[in-house]
Design a protein around this motif. Structure first.
Motif, PDB file in Angstrom:
ATOM      1  N   TYR A 211       0.656  -1.119  -0.285  1.00 11.12           N
ATOM      2  CA  TYR A 211       0.057  -0.029  -0.026  1.00 11.12           C
ATOM      3  C   TYR A 211       0.848   1.225  -0.010  1.00 11.12           C
ATOM      4  N   GLN A 212       2.190   1.104   0.318  1.00 10.76           N
ATOM      5  CA  GLN A 212       3.119   2.201   0.593  1.00 10.76           C
ATOM      6  C   GLN A 212       3.694   2.437  -0.864  1.00 10.76           C
ATOM      7  N   SER A 213       3.891   1.770  -1.529  1.00 13.78           N
ATOM      8  CA  SER A 213       4.845   1.862  -2.995  1.00 13.78           C
ATOM      9  C   SER A 213       4.077   2.798  -3.773  1.00 13.78           C
ATOM     10  N   PRO A 214       2.723   2.768  -3.956  1.00 15.43           N
ATOM     11  CA  PRO A 214       2.318   4.012  -4.718  1.00 15.43           C
ATOM     12  C   PRO A 214       2.547   5.329  -4.213  1.00 15.43           C
ATOM     13  N   TYR A 215       2.367   5.399  -2.825  1.00 15.99           N
ATOM     14  CA  TYR A 215       2.686   6.803  -2.223  1.00 15.99           C
ATOM     15  C   TYR A 215       3.933   7.093  -2.486  1.00 15.99           C
ATOM     16  N   THR A 216       4.799   6.285  -2.134  1.00 16.63           N
ATOM     17  CA  THR A 216       6.388   6.643  -2.124  1.00 16.63           C
ATOM     18  C   THR A 216       6.745   7.039  -3.485  1.00 16.63           C
ATOM     19  N   SER A 217       6.366   6.369  -4.522  1.00 15.42           N
ATOM     20  CA  SER A 217       6.644   6.878  -5.976  1.00 15.42           C
ATOM     21  C   SER A 217       6.018   8.011  -6.464  1.00 15.42           C
ATOM     22  N   GLN A 218       4.739   8.111  -6.147  1.00 13.53           N
ATOM     23  CA  GLN A 218       3.965   9.275  -6.363  1.00 13.53           C
ATOM     24  C   GLN A 218       3.997  10.645  -5.606  1.00 13.53           C
ATOM     25  N   VAL A 219       4.455  10.389  -4.325  1.00 10.22           N
ATOM     26  CA  VAL A 219       4.286  11.516  -3.258  1.00 10.22           C
ATOM     27  C   VAL A 219       5.634  11.917  -2.830  1.00 10.22           C
TER      28      VAL A 219
ATOM     29  N   SER B  93       8.433  14.582  -4.185  1.00 11.02           N
ATOM     30  CA  SER B  93       8.618  16.015  -3.375  1.00 11.02           C
ATOM     31  C   SER B  93      10.017  16.206  -3.061  1.00 11.02           C
ATOM     32  N   MET B  94      10.914  14.948  -3.115  1.00 11.77           N
ATOM     33  CA  MET B  94      12.423  14.917  -3.102  1.00 11.77           C
ATOM     34  C   MET B  94      12.938  15.429  -4.477  1.00 11.77           C
ATOM     35  N   GLN B  95      12.445  15.414  -5.531  1.00 13.50           N
ATOM     36  CA  GLN B  95      13.035  15.636  -6.743  1.00 13.50           C
ATOM     37  C   GLN B  95      12.732  17.384  -6.665  1.00 13.50           C
ATOM     38  N   ASP B  96      11.479  17.889  -6.176  1.00 11.73           N
ATOM     39  CA  ASP B  96      11.211  19.124  -6.283  1.00 11.73           C
ATOM     40  C   ASP B  96      12.292  19.844  -5.330  1.00 11.73           C
ATOM     41  N   ILE B  97      12.717  19.485  -4.091  1.00 13.39           N
ATOM     42  CA  ILE B  97      13.481  19.748  -3.223  1.00 13.39           C
ATOM     43  C   ILE B  97      14.936  19.821  -3.860  1.00 13.39           C
ATOM     44  N   GLN B  98      15.049  18.931  -4.656  1.00 12.64           N
ATOM     45  CA  GLN B  98      16.541  18.850  -5.236  1.00 12.64           C
ATOM     46  C   GLN B  98      16.607  19.797  -6.432  1.00 12.64           C
ATOM     47  N   ARG B  99      15.684  20.005  -7.032  1.00 12.20           N
ATOM     48  CA  ARG B  99      15.750  21.023  -7.869  1.00 12.20           C
ATOM     49  C   ARG B  99      16.087  22.453  -7.382  1.00 12.20           C
ATOM     50  N   GLN B 100      15.393  22.635  -6.045  1.00 12.68           N
ATOM     51  CA  GLN B 100      15.833  23.965  -5.627  1.00 12.68           C
ATOM     52  C   GLN B 100      17.285  23.921  -4.952  1.00 12.68           C
ATOM     53  N   ALA B 101      17.686  22.644  -4.580  1.00 17.59           N
ATOM     54  CA  ALA B 101      19.135  22.801  -4.207  1.00 17.59           C
ATOM     55  C   ALA B 101      19.991  22.970  -5.473  1.00 17.59           C
TER      56      ALA B 101
ATOM     57  N   GLN C 103      23.509  24.376   0.357  1.00 17.88           N
ATOM     58  CA  GLN C 103      22.820  23.047   0.409  1.00 17.88           C
ATOM     59  C   GLN C 103      22.266  22.733   1.674  1.00 17.88           C
ATOM     60  N   ARG C 104      22.581  23.255   2.776  1.00 19.57           N
ATOM     61  CA  ARG C 104      22.412  22.759   4.160  1.00 19.57           C
ATOM     62  C   ARG C 104      20.968  23.021   4.071  1.00 19.57           C
ATOM     63  N   PRO C 105      20.270  23.941   3.880  1.00 20.07           N
ATOM     64  CA  PRO C 105      18.816  24.195   4.222  1.00 20.07           C
ATOM     65  C   PRO C 105      17.959  23.234   3.332  1.00 20.07           C
ATOM     66  N   PHE C 106      18.383  22.959   2.334  1.00 21.48           N
ATOM     67  CA  PHE C 106      17.577  21.880   1.398  1.00 21.48           C
ATOM     68  C   PHE C 106      17.927  20.344   1.897  1.00 21.48           C
ATOM     69  N   THR C 107      19.234  19.877   2.416  1.00 14.97           N
ATOM     70  CA  THR C 107      19.339  18.698   2.872  1.00 14.97           C
ATOM     71  C   THR C 107      18.459  18.797   4.128  1.00 14.97           C
ATOM     72  N   GLU C 108      18.390  19.594   5.000  1.00 12.09           N
ATOM     73  CA  GLU C 108      17.287  19.273   6.096  1.00 12.09           C
ATOM     74  C   GLU C 108      16.060  19.387   5.760  1.00 12.09           C
TER      75      GLU C 108
END
Length: 344
Positions: A92-100, A104-112, A142-147
């Motif tokens: 049940y977690q797999s779809p949420y992990t891939s979709q959310v 979200s991590m990709q969005d933060i990584q782009r900001q970083a 990068q520190r704020p984005f890592t946190e």
């Protein structure tokens, strides 16, 4: 001897006798009629619509019997209830992990990455390109984005687990509802089987009742046949009950002892032997003599009355007849003498 008794004669009116004979003849004719059994139908059978209904009911019952709802219900009852302990939460977690989370991590990584590019540009402008100062600036950017990535990932994973748990619970609830639906369905099938069995039993009861009525009709006809003879006798008795009354004439006749033996002979023709034992008589009086036999009158004593003897009260004494004509005397079952007046 003198004679002085009354003589009574009876005569039937010829017209009445003719009517009686006619009535009796008709009654006899009715009584001699042969018994005629009833051969027509006396019990109504089932109608075509009833027979079709019986066939349809039997067909529904047989189709319903093809299922085994009781076995299905037993299987459902033996199944263990599902629980979260046995559920695969990861599925049940797999779809949420891939979709959310990953998105979200990709969005933060782009900001970083954007922030890193800005830090590198500032380092070049300050003449610190490639040095430790440049690395320091880049690390600080990068520190704020890592946190943020750490906090976001943890929060999203916690939320994802909760969502997965609720999804698993919903699936378990759906499974239980489906089992309940299946159980209700099987109970409905079982109820239909019982209903069909009841209908079929009712049909059997109707058929049994019809068969019993047919047997009852045959038995009643049998009884009618056995009662036929007594009914015919009743008809003859009814005819005899129409016997006309007799007209009676009474005349005075002088009768003496000479008529006693004649009268006794007539009675003997009817009764054959008559009680004449002296031991059964009281108040014995000689009233004459005829053909060498003494003629007496008497009254019957208590012993005679107990034996049911009450007439006649004139005649001979058995003990005297034995001395003259022993063949005319015999002993009855009770040990008393009897005289055959016809032999006197």
């Amino acid at each position: 001897m003198s004679k002085g008794k009354q003589v009574t004669s009876s005569a039937v009116d010829p017209a009445q006798m003719a009517m009686y004979q006619d009535l009796y003849g008709k009654a006899k004719g009715v009584a001699e009629q042969p018994f005629v059994p009833y051969t027509g139908a006396r019990v109504a059978g089932f109608t075509p619509d009833q027979l079709r209904a019986f066939g349809a009911t039997r067909g529904m019952f047989e189709r319903a019997q093809e299922f085994d709802p009781m076995g299905k219900l037993s299987g459902l009852a033996e199944q263990q209830a599902p629980s979260l302990l046995g559920a695969d939460i990861g599925a049940y977690q797999s779809p949420y992990t891939s979709q959310v989370i990953e998105q979200s991590m990709q969005d933060i990584q782009r900001q970083a990455d954007i922030a890193r590019g800005g830090a590198q540009a500032r380092a070049i402008g300050a003449g610190a390109f490639g040095g430790s100062r440049s690395a320091l600036l880049e690390g600080e950017s990068q520190r704020p984005f890592t946190e943020a990535m750490a906090r976001t990932s943890a929060g999203l994973r916690e939320a994802g687990f909760g969502r997965a748990q609720r999804a698993a619970e919903s699936d378990i609830e759906r499974q239980m509802r489906n089992r309940g639906f299946q159980a209700d369905l099987q109970r409905g099938l079982l109820g239909e089987q019982y209903r069909g069995l009841g209908l079929l039993g009712g049909i059997g009861g109707q058929q049994q009742m019809l068969g019993q009525r047919a047997r009852d009709a045959a038995y009643q006809e049998f009884l009618r046949g056995t009662e036929y003879g007594p009914q015919r006798i009743g008809i003859l008795g009814g005819g005899l009950s129409g016997m006309p009354t007799q007209s009676t004439q009474t005349s005075q006749k002088k009768t003496g002892v000479g008529d006693v033996l004649g009268t006794s002979a007539q009675l003997a023709a009817m009764y054959m032997m008559m009680q004449s034992d002296e031991r059964l008589k009281d108040n014995i009086k000689l009233i004459g003599n005829e053909k060498g036999y003494n003629i007496y009158s008497w009254t019957w004593n208590k012993v005679a009355k107990k034996l049911g003897i009450n007439s006649p009260t004139t005649g001979v004494l058995a003990q005297e007849v034995m001395k003259i004509n022993p063949d005319a005397v015999s002993v009855n079952d009770n040990g008393y003498y009897m005289v055959n007046y016809g032999a006197l």
